[in-house]
Design a protein around this motif. Structure first.
Motif, PDB file in Angstrom:
ATOM      1  N   GLY A  58       0.802  -1.201   0.000  1.00 24.98           N
ATOM      2  CA  GLY A  58       0.000   0.000   0.000  1.00 24.98           C
ATOM      3  C   GLY A  58       0.845   1.265   0.000  1.00 24.98           C
ATOM      4  N   THR A  59       0.200   2.389  -0.324  1.00 24.57           N
ATOM      5  CA  THR A  59       0.904   3.668  -0.434  1.00 24.57           C
ATOM      6  C   THR A  59       0.635   4.514   0.809  1.00 24.57           C
ATOM      7  N   ILE A  60       1.705   5.074   1.364  1.00 25.35           N
ATOM      8  CA  ILE A  60       1.610   5.888   2.566  1.00 25.35           C
ATOM      9  C   ILE A  60       2.376   7.191   2.365  1.00 25.35           C
ATOM     10  N   VAL A  81       6.293   4.308   0.215  1.00 29.91           N
ATOM     11  CA  VAL A  81       6.233   5.446   1.126  1.00 29.91           C
ATOM     12  C   VAL A  81       6.799   6.707   0.474  1.00 29.91           C
ATOM     13  N   LEU A  82       6.076   7.804   0.657  1.00 31.83           N
ATOM     14  CA  LEU A  82       6.574   9.134   0.301  1.00 31.83           C
ATOM     15  C   LEU A  82       6.669   9.941   1.585  1.00 31.83           C
ATOM     16  N   LYS A 103      10.556   7.451  -1.302  1.00 30.49           N
ATOM     17  CA  LYS A 103      10.984   8.737  -1.848  1.00 30.49           C
ATOM     18  C   LYS A 103      10.749   9.840  -0.813  1.00 30.49           C
ATOM     19  N   PHE A 104      11.523  10.922  -0.954  1.00 34.67           N
ATOM     20  CA  PHE A 104      11.399  12.065  -0.057  1.00 34.67           C
ATOM     21  C   PHE A 104      11.358  13.351  -0.883  1.00 34.67           C
ATOM     22  N   GLU A 105      10.481  14.273  -0.466  1.00 31.22           N
ATOM     23  CA  GLU A 105      10.358  15.550  -1.165  1.00 31.22           C
ATOM     24  C   GLU A 105      10.058  16.671  -0.172  1.00 31.22           C
ATOM     25  N   VAL A 106      10.460  17.887  -0.523  1.00 28.28           N
ATOM     26  CA  VAL A 106      10.072  19.073   0.234  1.00 28.28           C
ATOM     27  C   VAL A 106       8.633  19.421  -0.140  1.00 28.28           C
ATOM     28  N   HIS A 107       7.801  19.637   0.892  1.00 28.37           N
ATOM     29  CA  HIS A 107       6.391  19.946   0.627  1.00 28.37           C
ATOM     30  C   HIS A 107       5.795  20.674   1.823  1.00 28.37           C
TER      31      HIS A 107
END
Length: 254
Positions: A58-60, A81-82, A103-107
């Motif tokens: 699943g996506t989290i 996971v994001l 993955k990791f992002e600035v948000h």
């Protein structure tokens, strides 16, 4: 202290109206809180995903993920996971753990991300930073918008009634030879922590400000956001919430 660290924290000694944009981006934040209980956090993630009956792979979204400790562990459980956070330094650090399913992002948490998820987790009191009530409401709206048809939102907040009743007004915490002088108080519906310390002969001052949001406050925000509160827990073992004695306020909604 290295020249790099000096560069990171210059011009950050004054308390900012958006305190989190400066304090979270310093190495000192991570030094002060380096003794957080990782095993407890991992048990919480295991308990939570089992309770939610998360689908395999699943996506989290880990909203306000910091350096990614929850995101990394959730990924080891098999989830896609994001992790997102406003702190560029934290995201830069977390990116070393990236793989095809992490993955990791600035948000900015006040705004919806472009995508839908099986769950959006907002963990470890990463809410209530804003001076404007509308920003708290917008964050809940954003979480709701990022859930797919079967998705769940989770906010893991402190139980403010318990925290205020057990508030330690002043203490000194020594970590890595830095003496952090901590003063806590409640002022204008915010729980405030002043953090003063000296490193390499230079004095620093930062402040944490978290809105003292009660369950009733959240229920009001959820109603305005069109969100349905499904369950409430009072600790990371998912015991039922009790106003006077629970240390956490963990809310499941959709």
């Amino acid at each position: 202290m290295s020249l790099k660290r000096n560069h990171q924290i210059k011009n950050m000694t004054e308390t900012s109206s958006t305190w989190y944009t400066s304090w979270f981006d310093t190495p000192f934040y991570h030094i002060l809180y380096k003794d957080r209980d990782y095993s407890e956090a991992q048990d919480f993630m295991t308990n939570l995903t089992e309770y939610l009956n998360m689908p395999e792979h699943g996506t989290i979204m880990d909203l306000a993920c910091g350096k990614g400790r929850h995101s990394v562990f959730l990924n080891t459980l098999g989830y896609n996971v994001l992790g997102v956070d406003l702190s560029q330094n934290s995201i830069n650090y977390a990116k070393q753990f990236e793989n095809e399913t992490l993955k990791f992002e600035v948000h900015n948490m006040c705004e919806p991300y472009d995508g839908e998820f099986d769950a959006v987790f907002n963990l470890f009191t990463s809410f209530g930073y804003f001076d404007k009530e509308e920003d708290n409401l917008n964050t809940i709206k954003a979480i709701h918008k990022n859930l797919n048809e079967y998705g769940f939102g989770v906010i893991d907040f402190m139980n403010t009634e318990y925290v205020i009743a057990h508030l330690v007004p002043e203490e000194v915490k020594v970590v890595e030879d830095i003496s952090f002088h901590l003063k806590r108080r409640v002022e204008n519906d915010f729980i405030i922590k002043d953090i003063n310390f000296t490193s390499d002969g230079k004095d620093y001052h930062f402040q944490e400000r978290v809105k003292a949001l009660s369950l009733k406050h959240f229920e009001h925000l959820f109603e305005k956001a069109g969100v349905y509160l499904l369950d409430i827990f009072g600790d990371y073992k998912l015991n039922k919430f009790k106003n006077k004695t629970s240390e956490r306020l963990i809310m499941i909604f959709k």
